[in-house]
Design a protein around this motif. Structure first.
Motif, PDB file in Angstrom:
ATOM      1  N   PRO A 167      65.797   7.827  13.632  1.00  0.00           N
ATOM      2  CA  PRO A 167      65.345   8.544  14.823  1.00  0.00           C
ATOM      3  C   PRO A 167      66.054   9.892  14.952  1.00  0.00           C
ATOM      4  O   PRO A 167      67.196  10.034  14.513  1.00  0.00           O
ATOM      5  N   PRO A 168      65.416  10.882  15.551  1.00  0.00           N
ATOM      6  CA  PRO A 168      66.111  12.138  15.848  1.00  0.00           C
ATOM      7  C   PRO A 168      67.207  11.898  16.890  1.00  0.00           C
ATOM      8  O   PRO A 168      67.182  10.906  17.625  1.00  0.00           O
ATOM      9  N   GLY A 216      63.879   3.347  23.401  1.00  0.00           N
ATOM     10  CA  GLY A 216      62.697   3.630  24.215  1.00  0.00           C
ATOM     11  C   GLY A 216      62.099   4.990  23.900  1.00  0.00           C
ATOM     12  O   GLY A 216      60.878   5.145  23.781  1.00  0.00           O
ATOM     13  N   GLY A 217      62.967   5.988  23.754  1.00  0.00           N
ATOM     14  CA  GLY A 217      62.501   7.315  23.388  1.00  0.00           C
ATOM     15  C   GLY A 217      61.906   7.344  21.997  1.00  0.00           C
ATOM     16  O   GLY A 217      60.933   8.065  21.737  1.00  0.00           O
ATOM     17  N   PHE A 218      62.488   6.562  21.092  1.00  0.00           N
ATOM     18  CA  PHE A 218      61.987   6.501  19.722  1.00  0.00           C
ATOM     19  C   PHE A 218      60.568   5.933  19.700  1.00  0.00           C
ATOM     20  O   PHE A 218      59.686   6.440  18.999  1.00  0.00           O
ATOM     21  N   GLU A 219      60.339   4.885  20.490  1.00  0.00           N
ATOM     22  CA  GLU A 219      58.990   4.314  20.561  1.00  0.00           C
ATOM     23  C   GLU A 219      58.005   5.315  21.156  1.00  0.00           C
ATOM     24  O   GLU A 219      56.859   5.427  20.694  1.00  0.00           O
ATOM     25  N   GLU A 222      53.016  11.975  28.287  1.00  0.00           N
ATOM     26  CA  GLU A 222      53.621  13.301  28.393  1.00  0.00           C
ATOM     27  C   GLU A 222      55.051  13.309  27.851  1.00  0.00           C
ATOM     28  O   GLU A 222      55.465  14.255  27.182  1.00  0.00           O
ATOM     29  N   HIS A 223      55.783  12.227  28.140  1.00  0.00           N
ATOM     30  CA  HIS A 223      57.166  12.141  27.650  1.00  0.00           C
ATOM     31  C   HIS A 223      57.202  12.136  26.130  1.00  0.00           C
ATOM     32  O   HIS A 223      57.985  12.860  25.501  1.00  0.00           O
ATOM     33  N   GLY A 224      56.357  11.332  25.522  1.00  0.00           N
ATOM     34  CA  GLY A 224      56.306  11.277  24.062  1.00  0.00           C
ATOM     35  C   GLY A 224      55.885  12.595  23.449  1.00  0.00           C
ATOM     36  O   GLY A 224      56.433  13.023  22.420  1.00  0.00           O
ATOM     37  N   GLU A 225      54.915  13.272  24.076  1.00  0.00           N
ATOM     38  CA  GLU A 225      54.471  14.566  23.567  1.00  0.00           C
ATOM     39  C   GLU A 225      55.585  15.599  23.659  1.00  0.00           C
ATOM     40  O   GLU A 225      55.736  16.452  22.772  1.00  0.00           O
ATOM     41  N   GLU A 256      67.930  17.172  24.071  1.00  0.00           N
ATOM     42  CA  GLU A 256      67.868  16.955  25.518  1.00  0.00           C
ATOM     43  C   GLU A 256      67.730  18.282  26.260  1.00  0.00           C
ATOM     44  O   GLU A 256      66.909  18.414  27.180  1.00  0.00           O
ATOM     45  N   GLU A 257      68.520  19.286  25.858  1.00  0.00           N
ATOM     46  CA  GLU A 257      68.418  20.597  26.489  1.00  0.00           C
ATOM     47  C   GLU A 257      67.078  21.251  26.190  1.00  0.00           C
ATOM     48  O   GLU A 257      66.496  21.927  27.041  1.00  0.00           O
TER      49      GLU A 257
END
Length: 234
Positions: free
Chosen positions: A126-127, A134-137, A149-152, A218-219
């Motif tokens: 994962p990055p 959760g973010g990886f999924e 939108e979060h995934g995009e 994150e930034e």
């Protein structure tokens, strides 16, 4: 100096992200941390911690709520000999909480060269800074065209492209070479080998973001969200 074979599994990933590596049995846990970073594909920009039979090893800091022994003072050979089920754990990034299960598959193997080295594995790492499993999924859903939108936003933050099935053997080999040199078993120095395109691209991206005052995904996501908010208001 005999070798030890390890299987490293990134928990809570499906399909499982895993690597199999050979390391010298005299390697200490701080060096093993560096091997895991290189073999998995992490960038070594967060804190880490090993847990072995209820004892913790890492880099002690003022925020720790439990005793932490220095990882560089603990030898893998000693740790492996005391494991109850040939398994211990490695935690990377105390925010995203990437937990790795490490299985000691075999000890006392004949010395090999170069070492440490990657033997086998599957799936891309994962990055950094994407919010853990959760973010990886969410990122993988976006890659598959099913993202919210979060995934995009995550996909845009990593440059608009991510292949979750790609294991970049060339990049891993390149990143392991400086560690191999420390064990004096031969092999080329990293400076004598051309930098793989994937490493060069990653460094160029990091340099470009830092020039814009952005030091993490994150930034970058915060900057993207701010831009989206401004567009909506307009």
């Amino acid at each position: 100096m005999p070798d030890i074979r390890l299987r490293i599994e990134l928990l809570d990933t499906d399909p499982l992200v895993w690597r199999r590596v050979l390391v010298p049995e005299q390697i200490n846990l701080h060096r093993l941390h560096e091997v895991i970073q290189a073999a998995m594909g992490w960038c070594d920009c967060h804190l880490f911690e090993f847990e072995c039979n209820g004892r913790y090893y890492g880099e002690p800091d003022d925020w720790s709520d439990r005793p932490i022994a220095l990882a560089r003072n603990a030898k893998l050979k000693t740790i492996a000999s005391r494991l109850k089920d040939n398994t211990f754990h490695y935690l990377y990034d105390f925010g995203d909480d990437w937990v790795h299960r490490i299985v000691v598959e075999e000890t006392g193997l004949a010395e090999t060269n170069p070492c440490p080295r990657l033997i086998d594995g599957a799936m891309a790492c994962p990055p950094e800074d994407i919010g853990g499993p959760g973010g990886f999924e969410a990122l993988k859903e976006a890659v598959a065209g099913r993202g919210d939108e979060h995934g995009e936003m995550l996909l845009e933050a990593v440059g608009g492209h991510f292949d979750p099935e790609k294991l970049d053997q060339e990049e891993i080999d390149f990143m392991l070479e400086p560690i191999q040199a420390g064990f004096r078993r031969g092999g080329r120095k990293a400076s004598e080998r051309p930098m793989p395109p994937s490493v060069a691209t990653k460094l160029e991206m990091e340099s470009s973001l830092k020039e814009q005052g952005i030091n993490s995904i994150e930034e970058l996501m915060q900057a993207l969200q701010a831009e989206i908010d401004r567009s909506r208001k307009g």
